[in-house]
Design a protein around this motif. Structure first.
Motif, PDB file in Angstrom:
ATOM      1  N   GLN A   1      62.676  64.034  60.239  1.00 22.24           N
ATOM      2  CA  GLN A   1      61.391  63.542  59.764  1.00 22.24           C
ATOM      3  C   GLN A   1      61.128  64.063  58.356  1.00 22.24           C
ATOM      4  OE1 GLN A   1      58.910  65.108  62.990  1.00 22.24           O
ATOM      5  NE2 GLN A   1      58.484  63.000  63.586  1.00 22.24           N
ATOM      6  N   PHE A   2      60.606  63.192  57.521  1.00 20.40           N
ATOM      7  CA  PHE A   2      60.186  63.546  56.170  1.00 20.40           C
ATOM      8  C   PHE A   2      58.679  63.395  56.096  1.00 20.40           C
ATOM      9  CE2 PHE A   2      64.493  61.936  55.797  1.00 20.40           C
ATOM     10  CZ  PHE A   2      65.106  62.889  54.999  1.00 20.40           C
ATOM     11  N   LYS A   3      58.002  64.377  55.503  1.00 22.37           N
ATOM     12  CA  LYS A   3      56.553  64.321  55.363  1.00 22.37           C
ATOM     13  C   LYS A   3      56.188  64.727  53.943  1.00 22.37           C
ATOM     14  CE  LYS A   3      52.339  66.482  57.083  1.00 22.37           C
ATOM     15  NZ  LYS A   3      51.800  67.550  57.951  1.00 22.37           N
ATOM     16  N   ALA A   4      55.429  63.867  53.276  1.00 17.33           N
ATOM     17  CA  ALA A   4      54.966  64.193  51.928  1.00 17.33           C
ATOM     18  C   ALA A   4      53.953  65.339  52.016  1.00 17.33           C
ATOM     19  CB  ALA A   4      54.326  62.977  51.278  1.00 17.33           C
ATOM     20  N   VAL A   5      54.157  66.362  51.209  1.00 15.26           N
ATOM     21  CA  VAL A   5      53.231  67.480  51.115  1.00 15.26           C
ATOM     22  C   VAL A   5      52.893  67.696  49.648  1.00 15.26           C
ATOM     23  CG1 VAL A   5      53.986  68.607  53.246  1.00 15.26           C
ATOM     24  CG2 VAL A   5      55.134  69.150  51.120  1.00 15.26           C
TER      25      VAL A   5
ATOM     26  N   THR B   1      58.343  67.542  49.628  1.00 14.81           N
ATOM     27  CA  THR B   1      58.603  66.895  50.904  1.00 14.81           C
ATOM     28  C   THR B   1      58.979  67.940  51.939  1.00 14.81           C
ATOM     29  OG1 THR B   1      59.418  64.934  49.767  1.00 14.81           O
ATOM     30  CG2 THR B   1      59.995  65.146  52.087  1.00 14.81           C
ATOM     31  N   GLU B   2      58.338  67.859  53.089  1.00 16.31           N
ATOM     32  CA  GLU B   2      58.685  68.732  54.213  1.00 16.31           C
ATOM     33  C   GLU B   2      59.733  68.015  55.053  1.00 16.31           C
ATOM     34  OE1 GLU B   2      55.514  70.804  56.541  1.00 16.31           O
ATOM     35  OE2 GLU B   2      56.272  69.484  58.127  1.00 16.31           O
ATOM     36  N   LEU B   3      60.768  68.720  55.418  1.00 12.10           N
ATOM     37  CA  LEU B   3      61.865  68.158  56.199  1.00 12.10           C
ATOM     38  C   LEU B   3      61.905  68.861  57.550  1.00 12.10           C
ATOM     39  CD1 LEU B   3      64.556  66.551  56.521  1.00 12.10           C
ATOM     40  CD2 LEU B   3      65.683  68.494  55.429  1.00 12.10           C
ATOM     41  N   THR B   4      61.890  68.081  58.628  1.00 12.96           N
ATOM     42  CA  THR B   4      62.013  68.629  59.982  1.00 12.96           C
ATOM     43  C   THR B   4      63.227  67.997  60.640  1.00 12.96           C
ATOM     44  OG1 THR B   4      59.610  68.847  60.143  1.00 12.96           O
ATOM     45  CG2 THR B   4      60.854  68.939  62.194  1.00 12.96           C
TER      46      THR B   4
END
Length: 54
Positions: free
Chosen positions: A6-10, A14-17
């Motif tokens: 999962q990629f999440k814009a912060v 980008t936060e990567l999980t």
């Protein structure tokens, strides 16, 4: 095995999980961590800009 990424814009990028499930008992968790670290380091070499000093 199943891998979910999962990629999440912060605010600062980008936060990567990464979740890796169903890993056979024959594969130590440390090997999984080492493999992801190596893969992400190589990816960084491909995508990070190489801006020479002037």
């Amino acid at each position: 095995m199943q891998v979910t990424i999962q990629f999440k814009a912060v605010l600062c990028g980008t936060e990567l999980t990464i979740v890796q499930e169903g890993v056979p008992d024959a594969i130590p968790a440390e090997f999984c961590y080492a493999g992801w670290q190596e893969s992400l380091a190589l990816l960084a070499l491909l995508v990070e800009a190489d801006i020479p000093d002037q």
